[in-house]
Motif scaffolding. Structure first.
Motif, PDB file in Angstrom:
ATOM      1  N   ASN A  34       0.829  -1.205   0.000  1.00 58.97           N
ATOM      2  CA  ASN A  34       0.000   0.000   0.000  1.00 58.97           C
ATOM      3  C   ASN A  34       0.870   1.265   0.000  1.00 58.97           C
ATOM      4  O   ASN A  34       0.627   2.195  -0.770  1.00 58.97           O
ATOM      5  N   TYR A  35       1.892   1.287   0.859  1.00 56.51           N
ATOM      6  CA  TYR A  35       2.767   2.464   0.927  1.00 56.51           C
ATOM      7  C   TYR A  35       3.554   2.664  -0.358  1.00 56.51           C
ATOM      8  O   TYR A  35       3.736   3.794  -0.803  1.00 56.51           O
ATOM      9  N   GLY A  36       4.040   1.584  -0.952  1.00 56.62           N
ATOM     10  CA  GLY A  36       4.909   1.714  -2.114  1.00 56.62           C
ATOM     11  C   GLY A  36       4.202   1.848  -3.447  1.00 56.62           C
ATOM     12  O   GLY A  36       4.811   2.300  -4.422  1.00 56.62           O
ATOM     13  N   THR A  37       2.912   1.494  -3.499  1.00 56.23           N
ATOM     14  CA  THR A  37       2.220   1.545  -4.792  1.00 56.23           C
ATOM     15  C   THR A  37       1.171   2.651  -4.871  1.00 56.23           C
ATOM     16  O   THR A  37       0.739   2.995  -5.968  1.00 56.23           O
ATOM     17  N   ASN A  38       0.768   3.190  -3.746  1.00 59.08           N
ATOM     18  CA  ASN A  38      -0.221   4.278  -3.750  1.00 59.08           C
ATOM     19  C   ASN A  38       0.479   5.626  -3.590  1.00 59.08           C
ATOM     20  O   ASN A  38       0.295   6.331  -2.598  1.00 59.08           O
ATOM     21  N   LEU A  39       1.284   5.953  -4.568  1.00 55.84           N
ATOM     22  CA  LEU A  39       2.040   7.200  -4.548  1.00 55.84           C
ATOM     23  C   LEU A  39       1.208   8.319  -5.157  1.00 55.84           C
ATOM     24  O   LEU A  39       0.517   8.106  -6.158  1.00 55.84           O
ATOM     25  N   SER A  40       1.293   9.485  -4.568  1.00 56.91           N
ATOM     26  CA  SER A  40       0.527  10.630  -5.059  1.00 56.91           C
ATOM     27  C   SER A  40       1.036  11.078  -6.431  1.00 56.91           C
ATOM     28  O   SER A  40       2.241  11.201  -6.651  1.00 56.91           O
ATOM     29  N   SER A  41       0.102  11.337  -7.323  1.00 57.24           N
ATOM     30  CA  SER A  41       0.475  11.821  -8.655  1.00 57.24           C
ATOM     31  C   SER A  41       0.953  13.275  -8.595  1.00 57.24           C
ATOM     32  O   SER A  41       1.532  13.776  -9.554  1.00 57.24           O
ATOM     33  N   LYS A  42       0.704  13.952  -7.466  1.00 61.55           N
ATOM     34  CA  LYS A  42       1.124  15.357  -7.308  1.00 61.55           C
ATOM     35  C   LYS A  42       2.518  15.481  -6.691  1.00 61.55           C
ATOM     36  O   LYS A  42       2.973  16.578  -6.413  1.00 61.55           O
ATOM     37  N   ALA A  43       3.199  14.361  -6.492  1.00 56.46           N
ATOM     38  CA  ALA A  43       4.525  14.380  -5.866  1.00 56.46           C
ATOM     39  C   ALA A  43       5.531  15.099  -6.757  1.00 56.46           C
ATOM     40  O   ALA A  43       5.482  14.983  -7.977  1.00 56.46           O
TER      41      ALA A  43
END
Length: 189
Positions: free
Chosen positions: A130-139
């Motif tokens: 969950n932490y590694g694949t749900n990255l914000s597209s606004k990063a």
């Protein structure tokens, strides 16, 4: 109780020692992730106890913001609010097994250890995924999704992470081994 189904006194003592190991595990970290980078050669830690997170979590969260990863916090891991009670119950069940000296009860207890261990591994893997694949597209920094390993090394940008088991898990593993010894020791000749 039939003597052939009753564990020996030595086996009962080994199971009692397993109880001590389970109780001891509650006071030590169960898992740890260490982040190394040129700017952090000494490493940054996330240390997971059965009831809390420790380490340089604020610094890690600040850095993870750049790749769009959610913050690590105890609120994001509800398991930390009840895991210590499950471990306490496991210690009590282990002690009861030592007192009863029943092979059937021991088989049941070993099954609980196996199921609990598998559930713990699957839960940790799901959290890491969950932490590694749900990255914000606004990063600000775009990276490919990833799943950190439960044990081992992973590289993300200029950070190399090492995931390792903590002392507490080694106590639980020792307890499990102590439960297996009576099965071999008290087998039918």
């Amino acid at each position: 109780m039939n003597d052939s189904k009753k564990l020996s006194l030595v086996s009962s003592l080994l199971i009692g020692l397993a109880t001590v190991c389970v109780v001891a595990s509650m006071f030590f970290p169960w898992w740890k992730m260490v982040f190394y980078a040129p700017q952090y050669p000494e490493g940054l830690n996330i240390i997971v106890y059965p009831n809390k997170l420790d380490g340089q979590i604020d610094i890690i969260n600040g850095l993870n913001h750049y790749i769009g990863m959610a913050n690590f916090s105890e609120e994001n891991f509800p398991e930390l609010s009840y895991l210590i009670y499950i471990i306490g119950a496991l210690a009590v069940l282990t002690l009861i097994t030592a007192v009863l000296r029943s092979k059937k009860v021991l088989y049941g207890l070993i099954s609980i250890y196996i199921i609990g261990g598998l559930a713990g591994v699957l839960d940790l893997h799901a959290a890491l995924k969950n932490y590694g694949t749900n990255l914000s597209s606004k990063a600000p920094i775009k990276i490919d999704p990833f799943v950190p390993p439960i044990i081992g090394e992973n590289t993300v940008a200029n950070f190399v992470t090492h995931s390792i088991l903590g002392t507490g898990i080694y106590f639980v593993i020792a307890a499990f081994i102590l439960l297996l010894i009576p099965l071999w020791k008290d087998r039918k000749k």
